[in-house]
Design a protein around this motif. Structure first.
Motif, PDB file in Angstrom:
ATOM      1  N   ALA A 100      -8.167  17.482   4.220  1.00  0.00           N
ATOM      2  CA  ALA A 100      -6.736  17.477   4.539  1.00  0.00           C
ATOM      3  C   ALA A 100      -6.424  16.525   5.687  1.00  0.00           C
ATOM      4  N   ARG A 132      -6.853  12.805   4.600  1.00  0.00           N
ATOM      5  CA  ARG A 132      -5.809  12.365   3.671  1.00  0.00           C
ATOM      6  C   ARG A 132      -4.451  12.261   4.355  1.00  0.00           C
ATOM      7  N   ASN A 133      -4.166  13.181   5.247  1.00  0.00           N
ATOM      8  CA  ASN A 133      -2.816  13.292   5.797  1.00  0.00           C
ATOM      9  C   ASN A 133      -2.482  12.276   6.878  1.00  0.00           C
ATOM     10  N   ARG A 134      -3.483  11.652   7.459  1.00  0.00           N
ATOM     11  CA  ARG A 134      -3.187  10.783   8.599  1.00  0.00           C
ATOM     12  C   ARG A 134      -2.349   9.568   8.219  1.00  0.00           C
ATOM     13  N   ASP A 135      -2.353   9.198   6.942  1.00  0.00           N
ATOM     14  CA  ASP A 135      -1.576   8.037   6.511  1.00  0.00           C
ATOM     15  C   ASP A 135      -0.395   8.406   5.618  1.00  0.00           C
ATOM     16  N   LEU A 136      -0.118   9.684   5.474  1.00  0.00           N
ATOM     17  CA  LEU A 136       0.942  10.118   4.567  1.00  0.00           C
ATOM     18  C   LEU A 136       2.209  10.499   5.330  1.00  0.00           C
ATOM     19  N   LEU A 159       5.323  12.985   6.247  1.00  0.00           N
ATOM     20  CA  LEU A 159       5.228  14.410   6.532  1.00  0.00           C
ATOM     21  C   LEU A 159       5.257  15.265   5.277  1.00  0.00           C
ATOM     22  N   GLN A 170       4.688  14.650   2.100  1.00  0.00           N
ATOM     23  CA  GLN A 170       3.503  14.496   1.255  1.00  0.00           C
ATOM     24  C   GLN A 170       2.286  15.146   1.898  1.00  0.00           C
ATOM     25  N   GLY A 171       2.187  14.999   3.201  1.00  0.00           N
ATOM     26  CA  GLY A 171       1.077  15.620   3.918  1.00  0.00           C
ATOM     27  C   GLY A 171       1.115  17.134   3.835  1.00  0.00           C
ATOM     28  N   VAL A 205      -0.166  18.176   0.412  1.00  0.00           N
ATOM     29  CA  VAL A 205      -1.629  18.113   0.357  1.00  0.00           C
ATOM     30  C   VAL A 205      -2.240  19.309   1.077  1.00  0.00           C
ATOM     31  N   GLU A 206      -1.724  19.586   2.271  1.00  0.00           N
ATOM     32  CA  GLU A 206      -2.230  20.699   3.070  1.00  0.00           C
ATOM     33  C   GLU A 206      -2.086  22.022   2.328  1.00  0.00           C
TER      34      GLU A 206
END
Length: 258
Positions: free
Chosen positions: A211, A214-218, A220, A222-223, A226-227
Motif C-alpha cells: 500500500a 503504491r500510494n506514494r505516487d497516486l 488521494l 486513488q490511494g 488501493v488502501e
C-alpha cells in the motif's frame, strides 16, 4: 565467493554484497544482487524481513564501476540504465521489508540502492553522496526520482550539483536514514528491527508495504481505494482474526501467514 550472497536465520534474511574492496556496482554485481533477491522471493515463506549490507569494512557500496563508462555510447548507456532500473526495482518491490545496514562509503549507485530499501540504518562512520557530477554525469539509477521521496528538492539539488559528501548525522538530519548507530553496531540495530518485524502479522506487514509503495505516487482518492482494497482483503485471513482474538484474550498471537 559470490558477488552477493544470503543466509536466513530466525526468519530474517541477510543479503551481503561482496565485491571488494568497495563493493562497486559493476554489471555482474548488480545481476548477483538481483538473483539473490529473486531466489529469496522463491522461498519467501522462510523469512519475514531482509537486511541488505556490504561486505568488508570500507563500504556499503561506493558507487559504480567507472572504468565501464569510457566506452559507453547513447544506445549502450540507455540499455545499461534500463537494466539497472530493473535490478533496483526487484529490491524495492521485494515482498518483505528490506532494511539497509550501511557502513563506510555509500555513494552514487550505492546510495540509490539504499533508497530502494524500506528503512536505512547507518553507522556513525558512514558517508553519503552523489558524486556523479565530478564525472560530468548525474545519478541515473533512479536517484533523481527516489531521492525526492526523502529530501526536500533544494537539499537534493544541493547534493547533486555540488557532488559533496555528507556525514551519517547529516543524512539523518536530511531524512536519508532513519537511525545512526555507533561504529560496528549497525548490523545489530538492523537485525533488531528485522526480528521485531518478523514477530508481527506477516500478511499485514506485506500488505502495508504494498500500500505504501503504491500510494506514494497516486492522487488521494486513488490511494484511498488501493488502501481500502488491500485492508479489506485481509479480513478473510486467519491472521487478522487471530490478531484480534489474541488482543482480546491478552495473549501473544500465533500467526500462520494465511
Amino acid at each position: 565467493m559470490a558477488l552477493a550472497q544470503y543466509e536466513i536465520t530466525d526468519q530474517v534474511a541477510i543479503v551481503t554484497i561482496n565485491n571488494p574492496p568497495l563493493n562497486a556496482l559493476d554489471v555482474p554485481t548488480k545481476l548477483a544482487i538481483e538473483e539473490a533477491f529473486l531466489e529469496l522471493d522463491r522461498i519467501r515463506d522462510q523469512m519475514r524481513a531482509v537486511v541488505l549490507t556490504g561486505g568488508g569494512e570500507k563500504a556499503f557500496v561506493a558507487g559504480a564501476d567507472i572504468k565501464a563508462f569510457v566506452d559507453l555510447e547513447p544506445e549502450s548507456a540507455k540499455r545499461r540504465l534500463m537494466r539497472s532500473h530493473k535490478v533496483y526495482e526487484v529490491v524495492e518491490s521485494f515482498h518483505w521489508p528490506v532494511i539497509a545496514a550501511i557502513h563506510g562509503f555509500c555513494f552514487g549507485g550505492g546510495l540509490e540502492l539504499a533508497l530502494c530499501c524500506d528503512v536505512r540504518y547507518a553507522s556513525r562512520d558512514a558517508q553519503f553522496g552523489f558524486p556523479e557530477v565530478k564525472l560530468s554525469i548525474f545519478p541515473g539509477n533512479g536517484g533523481t526520482v527516489r531521492s525526492q521521496y526523502f529530501l526536500g528538492l533544494g537539499r537534493f539539488k544541493e547534493m547533486v550539483y555540488s557532488g559533496e559528501t555528507i556525514s551519517s548525522e547529516q543524512a539523518l538530519q536530511y531524512g536519508l536514514v532513519e537511525k545512526v548507530t555507533e561504529s560496528g553496531q549497525v548490523m545489530d540495530a538492523a537485525l533488531e528491527l528485522a526480528h521485531k518485524i518478523a514477530r508481527r502479522g506477516p500478511l499485514g506487514v506485506a500488505a502495508a508495504k504494498k500500500a505504501i509503495n503504491r500510494n506514494r505516487d497516486l492522487p488521494l482518492q486513488q490511494g484511498l481505494e488501493v488502501e481500502s482494497d488491500l485492508w479489506a482483503g485481509l479480513s478473510l485471513s486467519h491472521d487478522m482474526k487471530e490478531g484480534a482474538k489474541a488482543f482480546i484474550e491478552k495473549r501473544k498471537p500465533k500467526y500462520l501467514g494465511k
